[in-house]
Write a protein that holds these residues in place. Structure first.
Motif, mmCIF file in Angstrom:
data_model
loop_
_atom_site.group_PDB
_atom_site.id
_atom_site.type_symbol
_atom_site.label_atom_id
_atom_site.label_comp_id
_atom_site.label_asym_id
_atom_site.label_seq_id
_atom_site.Cartn_x
_atom_site.Cartn_y
_atom_site.Cartn_z
ATOM 1 N N UNK A 397 4.759 -15.841 1.844
ATOM 2 C CA UNK A 397 3.914 -15.756 3.037
ATOM 3 C C UNK A 397 3.369 -14.341 3.241
ATOM 4 N N UNK A 398 4.122 -13.340 2.810
ATOM 5 C CA UNK A 398 3.705 -11.951 2.994
ATOM 6 C C UNK A 398 3.396 -11.279 1.661
ATOM 7 N N UNK A 399 3.191 -12.056 0.621
ATOM 8 C CA UNK A 399 2.979 -11.482 -0.708
ATOM 9 C C UNK A 399 1.712 -10.645 -0.769
ATOM 10 N N UNK A 400 0.642 -11.078 -0.087
ATOM 11 C CA UNK A 400 -0.618 -10.337 -0.142
ATOM 12 C C UNK A 400 -0.453 -8.945 0.448
ATOM 13 N N UNK A 401 0.211 -8.858 1.592
ATOM 14 C CA UNK A 401 0.395 -7.555 2.232
ATOM 15 C C UNK A 401 1.321 -6.667 1.404
ATOM 16 N N UNK A 402 2.432 -7.226 0.940
ATOM 17 C CA UNK A 402 3.387 -6.437 0.173
ATOM 18 C C UNK A 402 2.802 -5.986 -1.164
ATOM 19 N N UNK A 403 2.069 -6.857 -1.830
ATOM 20 C CA UNK A 403 1.442 -6.463 -3.095
ATOM 21 C C UNK A 403 0.352 -5.424 -2.880
ATOM 22 N N UNK A 404 -0.349 -5.506 -1.748
ATOM 23 C CA UNK A 404 -1.345 -4.472 -1.439
ATOM 24 C C UNK A 404 -0.678 -3.114 -1.250
ATOM 25 N N UNK A 405 0.466 -3.093 -0.568
ATOM 26 C CA UNK A 405 1.201 -1.833 -0.401
ATOM 27 C C UNK A 405 1.698 -1.308 -1.750
ATOM 28 N N UNK A 406 2.216 -2.199 -2.597
ATOM 29 C CA UNK A 406 2.650 -1.772 -3.927
ATOM 30 C C UNK A 406 1.489 -1.205 -4.741
ATOM 31 N N UNK A 407 0.330 -1.872 -4.665
ATOM 32 C CA UNK A 407 -0.830 -1.385 -5.409
ATOM 33 C C UNK A 407 -1.277 -0.016 -4.897
ATOM 34 N N UNK A 408 -1.256 0.184 -3.569
ATOM 35 C CA UNK A 408 -1.627 1.485 -3.030
ATOM 36 C C UNK A 408 -0.683 2.585 -3.473
ATOM 37 N N UNK A 409 0.625 2.323 -3.453
ATOM 38 C CA UNK A 409 1.606 3.316 -3.909
ATOM 39 C C UNK A 409 1.416 3.611 -5.394
ATOM 40 N N UNK A 410 1.122 2.575 -6.177
ATOM 41 C CA UNK A 410 0.915 2.771 -7.610
ATOM 42 C C UNK A 410 -0.312 3.634 -7.877
ATOM 43 N N UNK A 411 -1.426 3.367 -7.194
ATOM 44 C CA UNK A 411 -2.634 4.174 -7.388
ATOM 45 C C UNK A 411 -2.370 5.632 -7.015
ATOM 46 N N UNK A 412 -1.680 5.847 -5.896
ATOM 47 C CA UNK A 412 -1.377 7.212 -5.490
ATOM 48 C C UNK A 412 -0.467 7.923 -6.486
ATOM 49 N N UNK A 413 0.430 7.184 -7.141
ATOM 50 C CA UNK A 413 1.349 7.798 -8.099
ATOM 51 C C UNK A 413 0.664 8.117 -9.413
ATOM 52 N N UNK A 414 -0.163 7.172 -9.896
ATOM 53 C CA UNK A 414 -0.809 7.357 -11.195
ATOM 54 C C UNK A 414 -1.992 8.301 -11.087
ATOM 55 N N UNK A 415 -2.526 8.494 -9.889
ATOM 56 C CA UNK A 415 -3.700 9.344 -9.686
ATOM 57 C C UNK A 415 -3.447 10.750 -10.231
ATOM 58 N N UNK A 416 -2.264 11.287 -9.997
ATOM 59 C CA UNK A 416 -1.968 12.646 -10.426
ATOM 60 C C UNK A 416 -1.865 12.760 -11.946
ATOM 61 N N UNK A 417 -1.502 11.661 -12.610
ATOM 62 C CA UNK A 417 -1.341 11.708 -14.057
ATOM 63 C C UNK A 417 -2.673 11.515 -14.763
ATOM 64 N N UNK A 418 -3.483 10.570 -14.284
ATOM 65 C CA UNK A 418 -4.719 10.207 -14.983
ATOM 66 C C UNK A 418 -5.884 11.108 -14.642
ATOM 67 N N UNK A 419 -5.815 11.837 -13.552
ATOM 68 C CA UNK A 419 -6.951 12.667 -13.114
ATOM 69 C C UNK A 419 -6.583 14.131 -13.238
#
Length: 419
Positions: A397-419
């Protein structure tokens, strides 16, 4: 046994066609409503982000009609217009394939096969359901008609739009029936419509008229003579057969998950594949518009996160199908998390080709160093997809919200490595 035909009545004086159409539309509404209710969060989020509510009505009509209105732009060549019309028809076929279970009638269609009904009556009901299912596809055509209503060539524009509607219906019927005899005729009519879209005078009107005649004959020829009606999408070659021949070394649990993804849940996965394809095409187009500058790498990371969210929805389908077979699989010597690992591998395999396309585009147009960093971020994408299984299965029921939070944390983490 007497065959009931169009116009005859059955029960309380209601026409047979009206009864069949009401039953088919009820099934279509139930199936579509279940899918909308299942993905209502994603639909609401997409509408909230993309809906141009602040625009005037005329501007909204012009924006909605853009996919069809570009056919009347004289700057485009004949081959471009022809290819664009073919692409619109491919999208229409994909739209029908995604919801073919609802359009075909489902369990009610099996009951209809046992009734003494004329094939022409069945086909008219099929076409009525198809036209109703195609209502969202016709919205750009209606919007273009409203936008071009005040132009100086209403007959040419109206003829092209009518021809496009007939071409969409003809190609959908031909594909649903696996009857490719008239696809060449539809291609010829597309060529004539592409000529008449920017033409003038009697020549353009004649080309459009000939295309309308061809499409009318094609639709009339697709009316059955000894057929039973409701559409069922045929699959003569199953995924299990292909996997046995091409991938003999794949573990059995991975084959089970792949079979569920491609055969049992083929409609949902066709939708996911189209969304991934559209996301990759849009991202590459935006990168090319920017000239593949420094904004391309962040865009690729954000697109990867969206792709992970799209494929993560497959975990619920896999978990549901495994739960149905739990009584049988419980007797097999399978580890507790073995099937979960197989599901993760199959979902990752669905997403990785699209992620590699984005990284390869950056590597070819910018530098191999940046391309290598984007390819290294794919390893993190694998971890992200695997992590998304937990909220998708444990808290659907809350998968969309939780996966969106996971995706945001992942982008913020990988941003420093890839850029």
């Amino acid at each position: 046994m007497r065959i009931l035909k169009v116009g005859e009545t059955a029960g309380r004086g209601r026409p047979v066609a009206a009864l069949l159409l009401a039953a088919r539309l009820r099934w279509y509404g139930v199936e579509t409503g279940r899918r909308i209710f299942r993905y209502w969060k994603a639909i609401f989020l997409a509408v909230a982000l993309l809906s141009p509510l602040a625009m005037p009505i005329v501007e909204q009509s012009r924006l909605i009609g853009t996919p069809v209105g570009v056919l009347f732009d004289p700057e485009h060549s004949f081959f471009w217009r022809f290819a664009w019309m073919a692409w619109l028809e491919v999208c229409a076929v994909a739209w029908v394939h995604v919801q073919h279970d609802a359009i075909s009638g489902g369990a009610f269609a099996k009951y209809m096969h046992a009734l003494p009904l004329a094939p022409s009556l069945m086909r008219r009901v099929d076409l009525a359901v198809l036209l109703i299912a195609d209502t969202p596809l016709f919205a750009p055509i209606f919007a273009t008609a409203i936008t071009l209503g005040a132009e100086s060539q209403p007959f040419i524009h109206g003829g092209v739009l009518c021809g496009l509607v007939l071409a969409v219906c003809a190609v959908q019927v031909a594909v649903l029936d696996r009857d490719a005899r008239w696809l060449a005729a539809v291609g010829a009519s597309d060529a004539l419509l592409a000529i008449g879209a920017v033409g003038h005078g009697v020549g353009a009107v004649g080309a459009i008229g000939v295309s309308l005649i061809i499409l009318g004959v094609a639709l009339a020829s697709l009316m059955p003579t000894q057929r039973s009606g409701a559409w069922i999408w045929p699959h003569q070659v199953t995924t299990a057969h292909v996997l046995r021949r091409l991938l003999p070394s794949v573990p059995p649990l991975v084959k089970i998950s792949a079979h569920v993804m491609t055969d049992t849940c083929r409609t949902a996965n066709m939708t996911r594949a189209l969304l991934l394809l559209g996301l990759v095409a849009g991202s590459v187009a935006l990168m090319s518009l920017w000239g593949f500058d420094q904004r391309s790498v962040p865009l690729a990371l954000i697109a990867d996160a969206f792709m992970a969210m799209i494929v993560a929805s497959a975990y619920r389908d896999l978990y549901r199908e495994h739960a149905r077979a739990a009584q049988y699989s419980a007797a097999l010597p399978i580890g507790r998390y073995a099937q979960a690992r197989a599901d993760v591998l199959v979902v990752i395999a669905l997403c990785l080709p699209f992620a590699f396309v984005l990284s390869s585009a950056i590597a070819m147009h910018r530098s191999w160093d940046e391309g290598a960093r984007c390819l290294s971020s794919v390893i993190g994408l694998i971890a992200l997809i695997a992590a998304m299984r937990v909220p998708s299965v444990k808290a659907p029921e809350h998968a969309l919200v939780l996966n969106t939070l996971l995706a945001g944390v992942w982008v913020a983490s990988v941003w420093r490595v890839a850029i």
